[in-house]
Structures are given as C-alpha cells and as structure tokens.
Design an enzyme around this catalytic site. Sequence first.
Site, PDB file in Angstrom:
ATOM      1  N   GLU A 146      14.016  15.880 -43.281  1.00  0.00           N
ATOM      2  CA  GLU A 146      14.459  14.514 -43.566  1.00  0.00           C
ATOM      3  C   GLU A 146      13.314  13.529 -43.618  1.00  0.00           C
ATOM      4  O   GLU A 146      13.261  12.677 -44.508  1.00  0.00           O
ATOM      5  CB  GLU A 146      15.469  14.030 -42.515  1.00  0.00           C
ATOM      6  CG  GLU A 146      16.870  14.554 -42.692  1.00  0.00           C
ATOM      7  CD  GLU A 146      16.995  15.968 -42.206  1.00  0.00           C
ATOM      8  OE1 GLU A 146      16.018  16.466 -41.629  1.00  0.00           O
ATOM      9  OE2 GLU A 146      18.058  16.555 -42.404  1.00  0.00           O
ATOM     10  N   HIS A 215      26.643  14.725 -34.276  1.00  0.00           N
ATOM     11  CA  HIS A 215      27.105  14.357 -35.609  1.00  0.00           C
ATOM     12  C   HIS A 215      28.020  13.155 -35.585  1.00  0.00           C
ATOM     13  O   HIS A 215      28.749  12.906 -36.526  1.00  0.00           O
ATOM     14  CB  HIS A 215      27.850  15.541 -36.248  1.00  0.00           C
ATOM     15  CG  HIS A 215      26.961  16.716 -36.480  1.00  0.00           C
ATOM     16  ND1 HIS A 215      27.000  17.841 -35.711  1.00  0.00           N
ATOM     17  CD2 HIS A 215      25.990  16.921 -37.387  1.00  0.00           C
ATOM     18  CE1 HIS A 215      26.090  18.695 -36.134  1.00  0.00           C
ATOM     19  NE2 HIS A 215      25.463  18.156 -37.145  1.00  0.00           N
TER      20      HIS A 215
END
Lengths: 410, 511
Positions: A146, A215
């Site tokens: 990322e 998450h």
Amino acid sequence: MASSALVQGFGGFSGLVSPFSSSSPQKRLIIGLSNLQSEQKKSFISVRSDASVSHFSNSVNRASKLVTNAVAVKGESAASPVSSKSGHELLLFEALHEGLDEEMERDPRVCVIGEDVGHYGGSYKVTKGMATKYGDLRVLDTPIAENSFTGMAIGAAMTGLRPIIEGMNMGFLLLAYNQISNNCGMLHYTSGGQFTIPAVIRGPGGVGRQLGAEHSQRLESYFQSVPGLQMVACSTPYNAKGLMKAAIRSENPVILFEHVLLYNLKEKIPDEEYICCLEEAEMVRPGADVTILTYSRMRYHVMQAAKTLVNKGYDPEIIDIRSLKPFDLYTIGNSIKKTHKVLIVEECMRTGGIGASLRAAIIENFWDYLDAPIMCLSSQDVPTPYAGTLEEWTVVQPPQIVTAVEQICQ
Amino acid sequence: MSFPSNSFSRVWWNSLVQSRLLQRISNNSDGVCNGPGPYSFLRPLGAQRWDSGTQSRNFVTQKQNPIQKHLVHEALQSSGKSVHCGWRHCGIRTEAEKGVAEYSSQELASEDDGENQFLEFPGGKVQFTSEMSFISESSNTRVPCYRILDNYGHQIATDGIYEVNKELALKMYDSMVTLQVMDIIFYEAQRQGRISFYLTSIGEEAINISSAAALSIDDVIFPQYREPGVLLWRGFTLQEFANQCFGNAADYGKGRQMPIHYGSNALNYFTISSPIATQIPQAVGAAYSLKMDKKQACAVTYFGDGGSSEGDCHAALNFAAVLEAPVIFICRNNGWAISTPSSEQFRSDGIVVRGHAYGIRSIRVDGNDALAMYSAVRMARQIAINECKPVLIEALTYRVGHHSTSDDSTKYRRIDEIEHWKIKHDPVSRFRKWLNRNNWWNEKDELELRNEIRNKILQAIQVAERMEKPGIENLFSDVYDKVPLNLQEQEKDLREMVARHKEDYPSDVPL
C-alpha cells in the site's frame, strides 16, 4: 455574484457545481456553464448561498434544492433527489462505478490504482468491467504494498495523471500513512506550489458485519489532522456519485470515505451529469428542535431514530456533514442558530474522532448560540470485537439516539 | 477436496494432484495464486461468489478462475494447441474468458506423461530435481564492477562505451568542480551560522554529474538528497541554490523546506522530501505516467545503500518489474548510512543482486569513474525507453564527507579510511587526470576555474543572505489549491497576534 448552481436539462449537458470558494461563504463561482439557452424550458437555478434565488423556471429539480438549500424551509421533506421521473435506480457501488466511469471517459488522464481493481473488478465491484474497457494500464492491479502504490500514485499525479487510489479496506491505508501524510498532503506546499497532487484516495471503511478489529477501522479520525488533505464521506448513491466526480476533478488530494455496509443501498439518481460540492453538508431533514450532525452509515441510524422521535413529537433537523475536512460550518452554524442544541452521532471512537473535532469547532464558533452542551454519541475506545452482539454494542444504535435527543431537549 | 466436474479440468486436476502444488494450495500458502487472496471474503453483499484458487474446497465452478486459466494456458501452449485464454499477461490475447472446457480429455491425455518431469507453473516450466540443495546465501565471487578509467586516469576500455568528446568532458568537469566547491563553501556557511543545515556530496560528484549528463531534460528525476549535481547540470544557478538554502523570498519552495531540499518543475527535478526512499515508488508512478503518455523519456530515482532497506524500495523494484515501467534506479552505495556501515545494512552482495531477484536488469558500476557512470546510465536509459523496462544501477562509491552538518563521522569511522577514499579514489581528480592526459585541461585552467566558482558562490550567498524572507501569507498558501476559510481565519489570528506582540516575533519577515 452568482453562487453555486446546478444545471440540469437535456442529455449531454454538463452541469457543474463549483467548489467552495475561498473568499467567503457568500461568494461562490460558477464554472463553465455551457449550452445555456434561456428560451428552452428547463431548470436553471442560480441560488445564492443565503438561499435567495436569482431566477428559476418551472420544473424544479429536487437535486438542485439539495445542493443549494443549506437551510431548507420547514415542511420540505428530504425525499430522494429526483422528484421527476427522469432518473435511474442503482445501488451505491454502481453509482460510484458510474461516476468513475464517466470521469475516466471524460479525462484520459484519470486512472485507478489498487489491489484487485482490474479484472477482478475491485473487492466491492466498483471498478467492474473497467479494465476491459480502458485497458490494464489505466486500471492498474498492484502487488500488495500500500505504501508503495500510494507513493506510485503520488509520483504519477505529480507527473500529470489523475490517479484514484483504492484501498481494499481503508484500514490497509494505514500502511500508506507515510506517503499520504508526508508526501501527498505536503508536497504541494513544500515545493512552493510547483507540483500538484490531484489524487483521490478511496475505499470502504467503518464497522461492517463481523469483519474483525483490523478491518473495522475508522480512518477519518487518523487522517483528519493531516494538512493538505480534503476528506469527504458519502452516504447515498446520489452523493456517492457526485462526490466521486468532484473529488476526481479537484486539484487537491481528496480522501473519499465509503462504508462497507452501504454499498448495496438503492436509490434513484438523475440521468444528467452532476457533481456534489466537496465542502458542503447535506440537509437530510429540516427541523426545529435539535440539530443532529452525522455522516456515512450513522445517517441511517439517525433517520431510523427520527421516525421514533417524530412520533414522540420532536422535530429534529438532520444534517449529513459529508465534508469531514473542512467542516461546512456555514450549514452547521445556520442550523445551530435555529435550534440551539446539537447532537453529534458518529461511528468514530470517542477519543480523537471526527465528533471530537466537530465539537471543538462548534464550541469555538457558535458558543453563544448553544442552549445545552453538545452531545456526542460515538463508539467506545475499544477495538471492534468480532462477536456480532458485541460489535452491535460498539456502534451507536437508534434507541441511543432517541434517548439522547430526549435528554438534550429537556 | 472435491473433484472438478468438466472433463478437461479433471485431467489437469490429476496432474495437479501429482505435483506438490496441491499441498501448497491446501496449506493455503502464499504465492500460489495471483488471483483474489485472503480478502476474498470482503465481497459485496449479494455479489456473485468468486472461487479463488486458495480456497481448498471447491473447484466446481462455471467461471474459470484466473489461476486455473493461466495454468491451463501454459499446459495447452506446450501441447501446441491454439488457446483461448483471457489471462491478460499471457502473450496470446484473445476474446476474454472463453474457457477451455471445449477441449476433450482425449486430446490432452498425452500431456499427462510430460508433467512428470517438470511442473507447469506461472512464469514457465519448472524442472524437478531429486537432489535437495539450498541455493547459497552468497556466491564465491562478488558481482564485478564496471569501470573505464583506472585510479590514475588511464582509460582502460574503448569498446562498448559511449564516447565523451572534449566539449562534453569539459562541461562535466566544470560541473563536478562547481559541485565540489559549492559543497565546501555552503558547508562552511553552515558552520558560520549563516544557514541552518547542509548536506555535502563530496566523493559522489561523478555519480551526480555523469548520470545527469547521460540523461535528457525530459527525464524526470526523483532524488533522495545527495544529488544536487543533477540539478546543477540541468541549469539550476548558484543563486537559486543559495536562495533555497537561505529560504528567502526568491526560493521556489517559498521558504518551506530545509536547505538542500531543492525542487524545480521546470527542470523536471521533483522537490526533495525528507523521509527516506519515499521517492522510489513515486518514480515508478511517474514512469507509469510516461508510459501511458508514450513519451520518449524515463523516470530516474536515486537512493543510498541505507535507503535500499526501506520497504518502499523493495516494493517499488517489484512494481517496476511487474508494470514494465521505464525507470532507472540508481543506488549510490557509499558504504555508510549515517553511522550504519553497509555490513549492518544488508547481507547480500550489495544492491545489484537484488535486481535479479525482482526481475530487473542490473549492473554494478564504479561510481567514482565518470566515464563508466556516463556510459552505464546512457545504456540504461536506452533500455528503459526502448524496451520499456526498469534498470538497476548500483554505483560503488564512498561518502567522504559527514552525513550532514549534524554529523561528525570521525566518531564512528576511522580517519585513515576517510583519507584513503578521499585521496586515492576522488572522482574529480581521476577525471582531471584523464583530461590532462588528453591535453584538454591544465593547472592554470584549474586554478582559474576554482577561483571563479568560489567568487560566484560567495557572491550568491551574499545576495541570498540580504534578500528578504517570504511573506507571512506563504505560511498558509499552497496547503490547498485555494486558501480555505479555516486557514484564512488562522492567518488573520496570526497577523493580529504579531501586530500586538511585535517584539516577540522575527522582524525580518514581511507581513
């Protein structure tokens, strides 16, 4: 001078809403109105931000009211943005897809970078079919890194592209924090304005259904401090598409927060092209008793609570703040001046969340208008548990909101 | 594991069972599947289920998943049959997702035998071996280092190099000397307290200037911080350098960054950002942008041996290889990352061997050899642009100076080591010797040049010092494209504060 306007009419007409001008809330610029022919019967509304209207025609589009009437007249219901029959129904992720598709077609420099965005179509199908349509280079699948693909997008943005970085889940963008904070938000400033970074960072965040703590991050609280970034949160298919398009067209780096549980919301949106102003809040339900400020998924919990509240005789004014950085203090302020009571409902944690900053901003600016302390309903300062029941208890629920309003209105 | 339904899949499945691939799938190990990985559970509610190869349950699927298709393609390609394969990285691009169910099992039964000898795997055939051997962590010989000029300035190679004519050589030498003198004088200025910080490139002049000379102005540069020579070559004047170091009103960065954080969009030199290695993936992104625009230019990024340890570096090298981006990675392996010697930075044979690991063509060059650097970078540029592939250049050199003005390197390294590299391997003297040998340069020219540069720099410093600082409005502009309301408010507050307490704020900042 003319203010923000939504132009709608015949197909192929490009209607633009201007971004929030820097000078003052009263002055907003119109950008590029094309093909405007006054003799044709369509709505052209030019409305000042103090809600006085320059000239308008017969058929008023609900969408335009949504944009311009920051302080709506009592009695108007916040119905769907399309009152006329011309519109099409779709789900929120399809609205994002549509907005993205339109922008990619309009500007060949727009590209999407992320994990599994290409032929997989994105983990939430927002980029479905785009790799086949635009090619593998414009819809780029990346290895799992990322920080690096965010850096890559920043480099591409400085060299002339307009990348959209998709984080598969917003939480993964914590890995990209270095690039976002130190470079994305900063390079325009430290280079003396020589290099711009017109990037959009988007992805689903928020508490889902048993996704586990890692998450279920609310990244808006972590990013809100970074200078140079703009943050917006979408909540309906209408504003999802509008904000996506506006974010892509903006010259600043914009983070668009989507919510994992809102992707399947269905709504009718206009056929014509439109964008939403990045710095504006949305009046969901005008009222008089209390101002409820919320965004993203909590909007729906608030709406649900509103039904109960209306039955009990309360008249809450509900504002979806949409713009998380900067706050639309104009809309919020007008509402507070009317109701004198504020309730903030958010999904962030109690400490350091959007609610905390919003509270501080309201106290600083509207202290004299408040009749009661600002209440803020937020999640507890705990990692989101996996167990369904526990998870439900960390998220603000409608009964809590009802109780809070009753308390604040005493 | 359940058995796949269609006949072709069954044949393929058999071979899969015989290979160790199956074990890896059932163990859910990484690296097997290029398709959706552990996050496949994050599906939109109500969307179609997409069976990934790593789920060890069910290969009964209407849609062929990507990994299965690709493996199938490999298998079929070797059997010489024409293939329908939608997997985009295959050479054969046909209509998408036709699937291979139409091929009968009979045609492919013969494949079964071949698969006992080798494994059909993404990337090509993998030969089996019954001998267990681990690849050694280091090889007996290190990767050799490319050089053209020896320590005494003799040109020892003429084949396969890019010629440097007199004009270019003198320009290069001029720049190298300018860089050297500039570094010395600015360093002294910092010691005198005239600027707050400085960072020299002593010992790395050849890397700076030669690489710059080998590139074109359209190639975009993403530097770390020890590459001002590249900017100098491209035309940044001594005055502009001084302005940035003093942070005055003429600084392009408007006084917002530390000294040596130069940037110039006109010269395609991206503003230096302090965090290490952040520029490496950005260079890959820029290369991607150039590739999309089909420009005859490449992206070039510099980093040190220390910067090569950052996660960004690894991922960027990987990306560049996968994307086939036209980017040149130039690693200045100068032996030290502040006080960390390269033996504590990595255990591989430098950085050049990593190129092979990522699938990038790489070369190790003598960084203090101006001609070798020039040739290597020119060749790398050709590869990058013509073949649209990344290139890794490891330039071996030595950081003669301290890391920066905040560092005293004698505290962690021996003075004789510094002296050895400074005298024996100085790139500027080596190049000068070569120029002398060609009778293109002499002592008189040397003295004149150094004096001239010295005077110019001192002049530039004086001018920069006297110039006024950027105004207070520059504190708030350029954070966004237009100054938003909250920043306007904050500027107003600040102005009021300064007006009220004039004596507590610097007097040389224009309001």
